[in-house]
Design an enzyme around this catalytic site. Structure first.
Site, PDB file in Angstrom:
ATOM      1  N   GLY A 151      -4.826  -2.492  -1.240  1.00  0.00           N
ATOM      2  CA  GLY A 151      -6.634  -3.396  -1.817  1.00  0.00           C
ATOM      3  C   GLY A 151      -6.463  -4.419  -3.057  1.00  0.00           C
ATOM      4  O   GLY A 151      -4.661  -4.829  -2.808  1.00  0.00           O
TER       5      GLY A 151
ATOM      6  N   GLY B 230      -2.427 -14.231  -1.149  1.00  0.00           N
ATOM      7  CA  GLY B 230      -1.143 -13.694  -0.595  1.00  0.00           C
ATOM      8  C   GLY B 230      -1.338 -12.972   0.608  1.00  0.00           C
ATOM      9  O   GLY B 230      -1.348 -12.925   2.347  1.00  0.00           O
ATOM     10  N   HIS B 231      -2.542 -11.792   0.214  1.00  0.00           N
ATOM     11  CA  HIS B 231      -3.189 -10.809   1.390  1.00  0.00           C
ATOM     12  C   HIS B 231      -3.584 -11.397   3.307  1.00  0.00           C
ATOM     13  O   HIS B 231      -3.536 -11.605   4.049  1.00  0.00           O
ATOM     14  CB  HIS B 231      -4.046  -9.631   0.857  1.00  0.00           C
ATOM     15  CG  HIS B 231      -3.969  -8.664   0.107  1.00  0.00           C
ATOM     16  ND1 HIS B 231      -3.757  -8.761  -1.147  1.00  0.00           N
ATOM     17  CD2 HIS B 231      -1.959  -7.804   0.109  1.00  0.00           C
ATOM     18  CE1 HIS B 231      -2.624  -8.033  -2.132  1.00  0.00           C
ATOM     19  NE2 HIS B 231      -2.127  -7.341  -1.271  1.00  0.00           N
TER      20      HIS B 231
ATOM     21  N   GLN C 117       3.046   6.921  -3.326  1.00  0.00           N
ATOM     22  CA  GLN C 117       4.273   5.871  -3.799  1.00  0.00           C
ATOM     23  C   GLN C 117       4.429   5.273  -4.923  1.00  0.00           C
ATOM     24  O   GLN C 117       5.494   3.986  -5.238  1.00  0.00           O
ATOM     25  CB  GLN C 117       4.230   4.610  -2.205  1.00  0.00           C
ATOM     26  CG  GLN C 117       2.983   3.981  -2.729  1.00  0.00           C
ATOM     27  CD  GLN C 117       2.977   3.484  -1.834  1.00  0.00           C
ATOM     28  OE1 GLN C 117       2.430   3.566  -0.682  1.00  0.00           O
ATOM     29  NE2 GLN C 117       3.621   1.408  -2.586  1.00  0.00           N
TER      30      GLN C 117
ATOM     31  N   ASP D 234       8.059  -8.486  -1.606  1.00  0.00           N
ATOM     32  CA  ASP D 234       8.939  -6.783  -1.414  1.00  0.00           C
ATOM     33  C   ASP D 234       9.691  -6.377  -0.321  1.00  0.00           C
ATOM     34  O   ASP D 234       9.706  -5.987   0.959  1.00  0.00           O
ATOM     35  CB  ASP D 234       7.358  -5.716  -1.526  1.00  0.00           C
ATOM     36  CG  ASP D 234       6.433  -5.437  -2.120  1.00  0.00           C
ATOM     37  OD1 ASP D 234       6.948  -5.186  -3.068  1.00  0.00           O
ATOM     38  OD2 ASP D 234       5.612  -6.177  -2.038  1.00  0.00           O
TER      39      ASP D 234
ATOM     40  N   MET E 105       2.370 -13.800  -5.631  1.00  0.00           N
ATOM     41  CA  MET E 105       0.534 -13.036  -5.700  1.00  0.00           C
ATOM     42  C   MET E 105       1.235 -11.900  -5.939  1.00  0.00           C
ATOM     43  O   MET E 105       1.869 -10.810  -4.590  1.00  0.00           O
ATOM     44  CB  MET E 105       0.044 -13.628  -4.977  1.00  0.00           C
ATOM     45  CG  MET E 105      -0.568 -15.029  -5.159  1.00  0.00           C
ATOM     46  SD  MET E 105      -2.101 -15.355  -4.251  1.00  0.00           S
ATOM     47  CE  MET E 105      -2.694 -17.260  -4.508  1.00  0.00           C
TER      48      MET E 105
END
Length: 282
Positions: free
Chosen positions: A31, A36-37, A61, A152, A186
């Site tokens: 969320g 970027g998403h 996590q 990531d 981002m």
């Protein structure tokens, strides 16, 4: 746009879509969505008939309870942002109970050593948590392809290992880092930064670019030493680690080889908020 909150409504919907021969793309998120998403969702839309976006802050996590508590939760805003896209995007926003009905625990995984490098040295149990939730989502949504950002990068490599090692029938796709105009990668965590800190955080990307230039003529260790020195001079940013690694196994580079591909990785804190970034070196 349809939002599914439970597997009870989600699974019959997915079965119906698959019975019509539709390909399903999947973008897992926690969320606090940003451009970027959206870039990941747009990538997924180009190769699939429908796209599922999960919105779930996964407790397994987080190795820091305060970080979990403070992580931004903005479901209404997230849905509004996704509605700006085409209408073949659907949301799965489950509760913790819907995902972890037998208790909030991580499975134990072996990722052939990938999990012990970089982030694994500083975030105990993090990648078991990542593996647990991603595997769970793959089992629930049964996507044809899943899309992960290269910010990531270690997580991307671990998810690829998860899919191959545990024979999960999903194509894992890595997507370019989406950056703000300043170069700052981002991240949902950026929402917690003051405007001044956000401006100063562009230093991370600037340093990565300079390190890439130096990597052409200097050893990996010399480049890392230079990065450490730059952060020591910065009044706000605190370096947690800088690493130059072989992208095949994420092992620290001892000596450069012309036949190998390398990336440089940085984790740093500003205003007690942890930021990560990386770029390809060659």
């Amino acid at each position: 746009m349809t939002i599914h909150y439970t597997q009870n409504t989600l699974k019959p919907f997915i079965e119906e879509q698959k019975s019509q021969g539709k390909k399903i793309g999947f973008v897992p998120t926690m969320g606090a969505l940003h451009e970027g998403h959206l870039s990941l969702v747009k990538n997924a839309m180009t190769g699939n008939d429908i796209v599922f976006v999960s919105i779930f802050v996964n407790p397994t996590q987080f190795d820091n309870a305060t970080d979990l508590q403070k992580y931004p939760r903005t479901l209404d805003a997230d849905v509004s942002l996704l509605k700006t896209l085409e209408n073949n995007v659907f949301v799965y926003a489950p509760s913790v109970e819907d995902i972890y009905n037998s208790g909030v625990n991580s499975e134990k995984f072996s990722f052939d050593g990938l999990e012990f490098e970089m982030e694994g040295k500083f975030r105990t149990g993090h990648f078991d948590g990542v593996g647990t939730i991603v595997k769970r989502f793959f089992e629930i949504i049964t996507p044809d392809s899943a899309y992960f950002g290269e910010k990531d990068f270690q997580q991307l490599m671990i998810v690829k290992k998860l899919a191959s090692k545990y024979k999960l029938p999903v194509n894992v796709v890595g997507c370019d880092i989406f950056r703000e105009a300043s170069g700052l990668a981002m991240s949902s965590r950026n929402q917690r930064l003051s405007e001044h800190a956000k401006k100063e955080s562009a230093f991370i990307y600037k340093t990565l670019l300079q390190a890439k230039e130096k990597f052409g003529t200097k050893s990996a260790n010399k480049v890392k030493e230079w990065v450490q020195q730059q952060f020591e001079k910065h009044p706000l940013l605190t370096l947690e680690y800088v690493e130059i690694a072989n992208i095949k196994n994420l092992k620290t580079v001892q000596r450069k080889s012309k036949n190998e591909t390398y990336r440089i990785f940085i984790a740093a804190f500003i205003e007690n908020i942890r930021l990560i970034d990386n770029i390809a070196l060659n």
